[in-house]
Design a protein around this motif. Sequence first.
Motif, mmCIF file in Angstrom:
data_model
loop_
_atom_site.group_PDB
_atom_site.id
_atom_site.type_symbol
_atom_site.label_atom_id
_atom_site.label_comp_id
_atom_site.label_asym_id
_atom_site.label_seq_id
_atom_site.Cartn_x
_atom_site.Cartn_y
_atom_site.Cartn_z
ATOM 1 N N ASN A 251 0.809 -1.218 0.000
ATOM 2 C CA ASN A 251 0.000 0.000 0.000
ATOM 3 C C ASN A 251 0.838 1.262 0.000
ATOM 4 O O ASN A 251 0.367 2.317 -0.446
ATOM 5 N N LEU A 252 2.070 1.173 0.476
ATOM 6 C CA LEU A 252 2.974 2.315 0.341
ATOM 7 C C LEU A 252 3.154 2.643 -1.136
ATOM 8 O O LEU A 252 3.113 3.818 -1.536
ATOM 9 N N ALA A 253 3.320 1.608 -1.953
ATOM 10 C CA ALA A 253 3.464 1.826 -3.394
ATOM 11 C C ALA A 253 2.215 2.478 -3.969
ATOM 12 O O ALA A 253 2.295 3.464 -4.728
ATOM 13 N N LEU A 254 1.032 1.970 -3.595
ATOM 14 C CA LEU A 254 -0.216 2.532 -4.128
ATOM 15 C C LEU A 254 -0.415 3.977 -3.674
ATOM 16 O O LEU A 254 -0.833 4.839 -4.466
ATOM 17 N N PHE A 391 11.395 -6.265 -1.257
ATOM 18 C CA PHE A 391 12.386 -6.150 -2.327
ATOM 19 C C PHE A 391 11.791 -5.440 -3.543
ATOM 20 O O PHE A 391 12.392 -4.506 -4.097
ATOM 21 N N ALA A 392 10.593 -5.857 -3.959
ATOM 22 C CA ALA A 392 9.967 -5.278 -5.158
ATOM 23 C C ALA A 392 9.628 -3.808 -4.965
ATOM 24 O O ALA A 392 9.777 -2.998 -5.891
ATOM 25 N N THR A 393 9.191 -3.454 -3.752
ATOM 26 C CA THR A 393 8.765 -2.077 -3.504
ATOM 27 C C THR A 393 9.951 -1.128 -3.397
ATOM 28 O O THR A 393 9.986 -0.079 -4.053
ATOM 29 N N PHE A 394 10.935 -1.499 -2.587
ATOM 30 C CA PHE A 394 12.012 -0.553 -2.292
ATOM 31 C C PHE A 394 13.175 -0.609 -3.275
ATOM 32 O O PHE A 394 13.941 0.363 -3.374
ATOM 33 N N LEU A 395 13.312 -1.706 -4.017
ATOM 34 C CA LEU A 395 14.372 -1.772 -5.024
ATOM 35 C C LEU A 395 13.825 -1.742 -6.451
ATOM 36 O O LEU A 395 14.609 -1.688 -7.395
ATOM 37 N N ALA A 416 5.112 2.976 -15.323
ATOM 38 C CA ALA A 416 6.323 2.176 -15.545
ATOM 39 C C ALA A 416 6.785 1.561 -14.232
ATOM 40 O O ALA A 416 7.234 0.407 -14.178
ATOM 41 N N ALA A 417 6.636 2.327 -13.124
ATOM 42 C CA ALA A 417 7.001 1.818 -11.805
ATOM 43 C C ALA A 417 6.119 0.630 -11.421
ATOM 44 O O ALA A 417 6.608 -0.358 -10.840
ATOM 45 N N PHE A 418 4.826 0.688 -11.750
ATOM 46 C CA PHE A 418 3.936 -0.443 -11.476
ATOM 47 C C PHE A 418 4.388 -1.699 -12.227
ATOM 48 O O PHE A 418 4.362 -2.813 -11.684
ATOM 49 N N THR A 419 4.799 -1.534 -13.478
ATOM 50 C CA THR A 419 5.223 -2.684 -14.281
ATOM 51 C C THR A 419 6.482 -3.331 -13.695
ATOM 52 O O THR A 419 6.567 -4.559 -13.574
ATOM 53 N N VAL A 420 7.460 -2.516 -13.345
ATOM 54 C CA VAL A 420 8.695 -3.033 -12.729
ATOM 55 C C VAL A 420 8.372 -3.705 -11.395
ATOM 56 O O VAL A 420 8.927 -4.768 -11.066
ATOM 57 N N TRP A 421 7.496 -3.100 -10.648
ATOM 58 C CA TRP A 421 7.081 -3.642 -9.351
ATOM 59 C C TRP A 421 6.552 -5.070 -9.480
ATOM 60 O O TRP A 421 6.949 -5.964 -8.743
ATOM 61 N N MET A 422 5.651 -5.280 -10.450
ATOM 62 C CA MET A 422 5.072 -6.609 -10.623
ATOM 63 C C MET A 422 6.096 -7.619 -11.127
ATOM 64 O O MET A 422 6.068 -8.794 -10.754
ATOM 65 N N LEU A 423 7.018 -7.178 -11.971
ATOM 66 C CA LEU A 423 8.088 -8.058 -12.433
ATOM 67 C C LEU A 423 8.957 -8.507 -11.256
ATOM 68 O O LEU A 423 9.303 -9.691 -11.138
ATOM 69 N N PHE A 424 9.285 -7.585 -10.382
ATOM 70 C CA PHE A 424 10.112 -7.900 -9.220
ATOM 71 C C PHE A 424 9.351 -8.738 -8.188
ATOM 72 O O PHE A 424 9.961 -9.404 -7.355
#
Length: 444
Positions: A251-254, A391-395, A416-424
């Motif tokens: 939720n920090l990401a959202l 890891f996915a959120t902070f890196l 773009a950040a959402f896409t990288v987030w889901m990949l990680f």
Amino acid sequence: MNPALSRKNINRLAVPAIFAGIAEPVLSITDTAIVGNIPVNGLESLAAVGIVGSFLSMLIWILGQTRSAVSAIVAQYVGGDRLEEIKTLPAQAIYLNLALSLVILGVSLPLSSQIFGLLNADGLILEYCISYFGIRVWGFPLTLLTFAIMGIFQGLQNTGWPMLIAITGAGLNILLDFALVYGVGDWIPAMQLEGAAWASLIAQFVMALLALGLLVARTPIRLRLRFPIHPEMHRLVGMVLNLFVRTLALNLALLLAVREATALGDRYIGAHTIAINLWLFAAFFIDGYSSAGKILGGRFLGARDYDSLWNLAKKLTQYGLGVCLLLMAAGAIGYRPLGRLFSEDALVLQAFYSFFFILLLGMPINGIAFVFDGIYKGMGKMRFLRNVLLFATFLGFVPVLYLGKLMGWGLYGIWAAFTVWMLFRGAPLVWNFRQKFRPLLQKA
């Protein structure tokens, strides 16, 4: 092959879970679509719904993790044919969850002005946020109660009743939204934004009543609180705490995304609100197969049937990707009509159309991440899920989000950040599953 892995059985679990899972995003989407078309101050109302919706989703997801923990433990005991041993655990978990929800409600309600101010809401948007939240927040304990009971049903290998509860709530919410927001002749006055909040609250109340009725009438589980504390409560609390930390990061990401979109201006938070509701709808749609993974993954682990667990992951990956392709096709065909469903504001639509393709292209990545997320929840591997999300959120998410801000990418950078987030999020789960279970499969 295990009969539980047949397409019919997986879809028996997954399809009802899809309808159950999309209940909450449908509630938010309905509010967004109807509020976005309010003739007076519709843009400000839309922004308020987006900001409050993100905050409420955070609260629900943080404390709603008891559902996954209860579901995992119940499923594992079902797999080991030992359900009688944990009949007192669900009631203890539910009462703990309700107590925490009342504490959160008591703290957040008087601080709503400060909370939404931190999310960059001000002026009329802040005023609307406080008004909307002041009504909708009372549905928070009701939703947590419903979620916990749904977790019990899922652990019992039953996704039909959660579907019934969800469809009832979503249908009622849609009817009440139209009636209360726009009014019905001289019978019901138009309440605009507050009407949307009341519609959601009433729907959540009905869902909670229906869930309680089914639990008491149709399962061996009872809500009478009995002591001593069940020995599995220690493991359940550990799971919940790990999921709590995980959901805070999620939720920090959202919320960071909402904050950055709000800082860009009203049209951008309006466009982001439309996109995030569609993203969540797609996520919960895919999550039907994630729920099947959670239910069957826990069952197979409890039975130590690693061969079936491996085949489950393969099948659900195929099904999840198939659903993603269908959603991508639907999004491409309805690219422009989807935007107009939520708003007629030309500037909001222009902003939305400019980046919606990023959301669509990222769906296959989301599908794989959600499927393995469900399997790991069913196996009770909450600590690993916590570490992957951190890891996915902070890196992943945070660096890309602020790189986009630095480079002036606007909404492109956010998505773009959402896409990288889901990949990680997805890649470590796939790698770990193969490393852990392939050797066990070879020994079987």
